[in-house]
Enzyme design. Structure first.
Site, PDB file in Angstrom:
ATOM      1  N   ARG A 208       3.292 -12.423  -3.677  1.00 34.48           N
ATOM      2  CA  ARG A 208       3.644 -11.008  -3.517  1.00 34.48           C
ATOM      3  C   ARG A 208       5.127 -10.827  -3.808  1.00 34.48           C
ATOM      4  O   ARG A 208       5.944 -11.653  -3.390  1.00 34.48           O
ATOM      5  CB  ARG A 208       3.362 -10.527  -2.086  1.00 34.48           C
ATOM      6  CG  ARG A 208       1.923 -10.715  -1.647  1.00 34.48           C
ATOM      7  CD  ARG A 208       1.175  -9.408  -1.547  1.00 34.48           C
ATOM      8  NE  ARG A 208      -0.245  -9.702  -1.358  1.00 34.48           N
ATOM      9  CZ  ARG A 208      -0.961  -9.324  -0.307  1.00 34.48           C
ATOM     10  NH1 ARG A 208      -0.385  -8.617   0.647  1.00 34.48           N
ATOM     11  NH2 ARG A 208      -2.233  -9.629  -0.228  1.00 34.48           N
ATOM     12  N   GLN A 222      -4.384 -17.654   1.186  1.00 34.64           N
ATOM     13  CA  GLN A 222      -5.428 -16.841   1.804  1.00 34.64           C
ATOM     14  C   GLN A 222      -6.754 -17.585   1.821  1.00 34.64           C
ATOM     15  O   GLN A 222      -6.954 -18.537   1.058  1.00 34.64           O
ATOM     16  CB  GLN A 222      -5.637 -15.536   1.021  1.00 34.64           C
ATOM     17  CG  GLN A 222      -4.542 -14.508   1.222  1.00 34.64           C
ATOM     18  CD  GLN A 222      -4.899 -13.161   0.624  1.00 34.64           C
ATOM     19  OE1 GLN A 222      -5.617 -13.077  -0.367  1.00 34.64           O
ATOM     20  NE2 GLN A 222      -4.394 -12.097   1.223  1.00 34.64           N
TER      21      GLN A 222
HETATM   22  N1  PHE Z   1      -7.566  -8.853  -0.312  1.00 31.10           N
HETATM   23  C1  PHE Z   1      -7.125  -8.153   0.870  1.00 31.10           C
HETATM   24  C2  PHE Z   1      -5.621  -8.372   1.062  1.00 31.10           C
HETATM   25  O1  PHE Z   1      -5.102  -9.306   0.515  1.00 31.10           O
HETATM   26  C3  PHE Z   1      -7.866  -8.601   2.088  1.00 31.10           C
HETATM   27  C4  PHE Z   1      -9.311  -8.247   2.051  1.00 31.10           C
HETATM   28  C5  PHE Z   1     -10.256  -9.096   1.494  1.00 31.10           C
HETATM   29  C6  PHE Z   1      -9.759  -7.039   2.595  1.00 31.10           C
HETATM   30  C7  PHE Z   1     -11.584  -8.765   1.449  1.00 31.10           C
HETATM   31  C8  PHE Z   1     -11.087  -6.720   2.584  1.00 31.10           C
HETATM   32  C9  PHE Z   1     -11.989  -7.557   2.018  1.00 31.10           C
HETATM   33  O2  PHE Z   1      -4.964  -7.628   1.743  1.00 31.10           O
END
Ligand code: PHE
Length: 351
Positions: A208, A222
């Site tokens: 990010r 993640q």
């Molecule tokens: N991809 C989202 C994030 O990085 C998180 C997320 C994943 C939300 C799947 C809903 C479903 O903020």
């Protein structure tokens, strides 16, 4: 004189026999055979006695001297043999501690997460860290001009345009390359090549473009989750995620679902976990709220199924995404996300 020699003989041989080490033998050699030694002195007195007596005593004294020399040499030899037979290393010295490597705290937690989900029949899938903006955004119902793109500011690749136009399959629909801002693009990559029902998790590194502080990094990890089937619902999600936290933290913890917004899910949820430290009473970890914000989630948006060429009327599923660092920080009580990448051994060696 003869008597004197006999007495001396007895005394010396006893002393040689009792000698404790090579140094003691050397002392005896000096004491009796040295320049001013007792036997040497006796030899010197020979010149003062009569010829007949000298003829008798002389050879005896010489033999006596030789016998002492032999006895001394013999005993020294024995000591040498013992020393040679003894091992050269001192096996009583405690061994040196060999330092072996160990897992980084993030690797430990990632392994835990993989193990727990695999035990619940999830497959572990991975995807590219350099991603096209199609998979990172468009396919997830975040079109070009949509303000939701601001939720994930990222690093764009300078030559991305050129690269994306290259030969691969996605280039026809893709536009630019970037460092993926979340693991969600792997949802689409997986759905394009697999048929439901399935359940997967996607651990991986994401990026990010933002200022760093105690809870934000430009680079972190993640765990994405996706389960799709004919009648997969939020109750299934709640069970899976509650079971996951129970196994990860080793105790039953309440979870709380709050409405939230992510373009690729509907409804969208924010998941809170009962504070692991205080159990919900309120403490410094949970900011006195009793709850820890732990992940985003929701039911897969029909638009996302359409992009994967699935029929949204026939299928439904849930998706979630959580930060690995956040989980590790809660599990090990780590106050600052930047510690993970500091390379500080005082931190790393605690795991
Ligand atoms: N991809 C989202 C994030 O990085 C998180 C997320 C994943 C939300 C799947 C809903 C479903 O903020």
């Amino acid at each position: 004189m003869i008597k004197k020699i006999e007495d001396l003989k007895l005394k010396i041989f006893k002393l040689i026999e009792d000698a404790a080490d090579v140094a003691a033998l050397e002392n005896l050699r000096v004491q009796y055979l040295g320049r001013k030694g007792e036997v040497t002195n006796l030899l010197k007195t020979l010149k003062d006695i009569s010829i007949e007596e000298r003829k008798k005593v002389g050879p005896q004294l010489q033999t006596f001297k030789k016998e002492i020399e032999l006895a001394l040499d013999d005993k020294v030899g024995k000591f040498m043999e013992i020393a040679a037979a003894a091992p050269e290393i001192d096996i009583t010295i405690p061994g040196k501690k060999i330092s072996v490597g160990h897992y980084h705290p993030l690797s430990i937690v990632e392994k835990d997460v993989r193990r727990i989900f695999k035990a619940m029949n999830f497959s572990v899938v991975e995807g590219p860290e350099i991603e096209s903006d199609y998979y990172n955004f468009d396919a997830l119902n975040i079109p070009k001009s949509h303000p939701a793109r601001d939720m994930w500011d990222t690093f764009w690749l300078q030559d991305g345009q050129k690269l994306a136009k290259g030969g691969d399959k996605l280039s026809a629909i893709s536009h630019k390359l970037l460092l993926r801002t979340h693991t969600s693009p792997v949802q689409m990559r997986y759905m394009e090549t697999h048929k439901p029902p399935f359940q997967i998790i996607v651990p991986g590194r994401v990026f990010r473009y933002e200022a760093t502080d105690a809870s934000h990094e430009t680079n972190f990890n993640q765990i994405e989750g996706l389960m799709v089937g004919k009648d997969v619902n939020l109750a299934n999600f709640k069970f899976v995620i509650q079971e996951f936290f129970k196994r990860l933290f080793g105790k039953n913890l309440e979870i709380r679902l709050r409405p939230s917004y992510f373009p690729f899910v509907e409804p969208g949820l924010e998941v809170d976990l009962q504070c692991v430290k205080c159990g919900g009473k309120g403490c410094n970890i949970c900011g006195n709220s009793g709850w820890l914000e732990i992940m985003g989630a929701g039911m897969v948006h029909p638009k996302v199924f359409e992009a994967a060429h699935y029929n949204p009327r026939e299928l439904q599923g849930f998706a979630f995404g959580m930060g690995l660092e956040r989980i590790a920080m809660i599990k090990y009580n780590i106050p600052d996300i930047r510690m993970f990448y500091s390379g500080d051994l005082r931190f790393i060696n605690q795991f």
